[in-house]
Design a protein around this motif. Structure first.
Motif, short mmCIF file in Angstrom:
data_model
loop_
_atom_site.label_atom_id
_atom_site.label_comp_id
_atom_site.label_asym_id
_atom_site.label_seq_id
_atom_site.Cartn_x
_atom_site.Cartn_y
_atom_site.Cartn_z
N GLN A 148 9.47 -2.94 11.55
CA GLN A 148 9.25 -1.87 12.27
C GLN A 148 8.21 -0.81 11.53
OE1 GLN A 148 12.38 0.80 12.34
NE2 GLN A 148 11.85 1.79 14.30
N LYS A 149 8.23 -0.81 10.07
CA LYS A 149 7.26 -0.03 9.31
C LYS A 149 6.12 -0.46 9.44
CE LYS A 149 7.43 -0.18 4.83
NZ LYS A 149 7.97 -0.20 3.53
N LYS A 150 5.62 -1.72 9.35
CA LYS A 150 4.29 -2.31 9.25
C LYS A 150 3.74 -2.00 10.68
CE LYS A 150 5.28 -6.09 6.00
NZ LYS A 150 5.17 -7.31 5.62
N ARG A 151 4.54 -2.21 11.71
CA ARG A 151 4.12 -2.12 13.32
C ARG A 151 3.65 -0.50 13.32
NH1 ARG A 151 8.12 -5.78 14.96
NH2 ARG A 151 9.66 -3.95 15.43
N ALA A 152 4.59 0.17 13.10
CA ALA A 152 4.21 1.83 13.01
C ALA A 152 3.01 2.08 12.22
CB ALA A 152 5.49 2.53 12.38
N ILE A 153 2.79 1.58 11.11
CA ILE A 153 1.99 1.94 10.32
C ILE A 153 0.55 1.34 11.12
CG2 ILE A 153 0.58 1.37 8.04
CD1 ILE A 153 3.39 1.38 6.56
N ARG A 154 0.41 0.20 11.44
CA ARG A 154 -0.59 -0.51 12.21
C ARG A 154 -1.01 0.42 13.49
NH1 ARG A 154 1.70 -5.51 10.78
NH2 ARG A 154 2.74 -5.61 12.95
N LEU A 155 0.02 0.88 14.21
CA LEU A 155 -0.05 1.54 15.40
C LEU A 155 -1.02 3.13 14.91
CD1 LEU A 155 -0.05 2.27 18.45
CD2 LEU A 155 2.26 3.15 17.85
N ALA A 156 -0.40 3.54 13.77
CA ALA A 156 -1.02 5.01 13.54
C ALA A 156 -2.58 4.70 13.07
CB ALA A 156 -0.10 5.37 12.40
N ILE A 157 -2.75 3.62 12.08
CA ILE A 157 -4.21 3.37 11.82
C ILE A 157 -4.93 3.34 12.89
CG2 ILE A 157 -5.46 2.02 10.44
CD1 ILE A 157 -3.27 1.64 8.47
N PHE A 158 -4.47 2.26 13.94
CA PHE A 158 -5.24 1.99 15.03
C PHE A 158 -5.63 3.21 16.02
CE2 PHE A 158 -6.35 0.02 19.00
CZ PHE A 158 -7.04 -0.90 18.75
N ALA B 52 8.64 4.89 5.45
CA ALA B 52 8.49 4.29 4.29
C ALA B 52 9.87 4.30 3.54
CB ALA B 52 7.37 5.21 3.49
N ARG B 53 10.95 5.15 3.77
CA ARG B 53 12.01 5.41 3.19
C ARG B 53 12.93 4.19 4.01
NH1 ARG B 53 10.60 10.56 3.65
NH2 ARG B 53 12.05 10.79 5.41
N ASP B 54 12.64 3.48 4.94
CA ASP B 54 13.47 2.72 5.83
C ASP B 54 13.49 1.43 5.14
OD1 ASP B 54 14.92 1.62 7.70
OD2 ASP B 54 14.34 3.13 9.14
#
Length: 329
Positions: A230-240, A223-225
């Motif tokens: 990359q942030k969107k993919r990481a967030i989607r992966l975490a949520i999934f 979120a600070r990057d």
């Protein structure tokens, strides 16, 4: 599939479950859909991961391990479907019952532990990148980690390998497979408590907490990057991943704990709800390829290459047909 504890006579709720044709059909249909998607999606994933994806990073090794367990479940489910459609009658013997039950639960808990391992790998790569890159034996650690997961799961599930899990219900003229467990399967109530504790807390709650911590830490870091993709993919992966835990694994393990407590100490049952939740725990084997897509850049690239090749070949064939039509006219 963790069944009702019984010594002599079954309760009416359990008997009604075995006589409920609609429930049996619903469970069978869900298993059929899961089997079809499982074998196709994970077959493609296994091919991509082994033969088309390089280098074999720790995440890829964990994904291969996860795909292997998913495909094992896909090959075991047809036997469960036949068992359901026969009215909970098992005619393949006690050894086959124990083996397929072990495959069923090994898939669930190896999947949970592997998702935890992938989350730890991503946590180290993003939160502690310098220490992560300095670890030269990452592949060896990943392989050892996979072997440790299998060893831990098989150790916890050891009672399933050493016990006859079939049970004859003379009133219905059927032999169940792991839907009714004998009380003397384990020597005491304390042994049952340890067994259930190992399944629920060691193989589910602890990995869930670790996975949640890792992905929340990754999201906060990204979120600070400035790398928004990359942030969107990481967030989607975490949520999934968290959705998979919540939808597929949480209801099943919570109901396992509730049903076991009710059965051991209050002579009551929540088995109907547990049996239905078990179907949704199998859905994870169909969702895991989506985790690969979000988690691995190499996997995404190879899948997109295959899709592009297929679309190009389709376009080329359409051009050839058009030329043939012009020539014939």
């Amino acid at each position: 599939m963790t069944g009702n504890l019984s010594s002599t006579k079954l309760d009416n709720a359990t008997l009604s479950l075995f006589q409920n044709v609609n429930t049996s059909i619903i469970i069978s249909v869900i298993y059929m859909i899961v089997t079809a998607i499982n074998l196709v999606a994970n077959g493609l994933s296994m091919w991509l991961l082994i033969f088309r994806t390089t280098p074999k990073t720790p995440s890829i090794i964990f994904m291969i391990n996860l795909t292997l367990t998913d495909m094992a479940l896909g090959t075991a489910l047809p036997f469960q479907i036949a068992y359901q459609l026969k009215g909970y009658h098992w005619d393949l013997g006690s050894n086959m019952c124990s083996f397929l039950t072990l495959v069923f639960y090994t898939n669930m808990y190896c999947s949970i532990l592997t998702m935890m391992a992938i989350s730890i790998d991503r946590y180290l790569g993003i939160i502690r990148p310098m220490q992560f890159k300095q670890t030269r034996e990452r592949k060896s650690i990943a392989v050892i980690g996979c072997l440790f997961m299998w060893g831990l799961v098989l150790s916890v599930l050891y009672p399933l390998m050493t016990t006859d899990l079939t049970f004859e219900i003379q009133d219905l003229r059927i032999i169940t497979c792991f839907d009714v467990l004998k009380k003397d399967m384990l020597p005491s109530v304390q042994a049952w408590v340890i067994f259930i504790f190992g399944m629920v807390f060691l193989l589910f709650i602890f990995p869930f907490c670790v996975t949640t911590f890792c992905y929340i830490s990754v999201i906060r870091k990204l979120a600070r990057d400035s790398k928004t993709a990359q942030k969107k993919r990481a967030i989607r992966l975490a949520i999934f991943v968290l959705l998979v835990f919540t939808i597929c694994f949480a209801p099943n393990n919570i109901l396992l704990l509730v049903h076991s407590v009710l059965r051991l100490f209050y002579n009551k049952s929540a088995y109907m709800a547990y049996k239905l939740s078990l179907c949704f725990s199998c859905v994870n084997s169909c969702l895991d390829p989506f985790i690969y897509y979000f988690a691995s850049k190499e996997f995404r690239q190879k899948l997109r290459q295959i899709m592009n090749l297929q679309s190009q070949s389709s376009a080329d064939s359409m051009k050839m047909e058009h030329k043939e039509n012009l020539y014939s006219s």
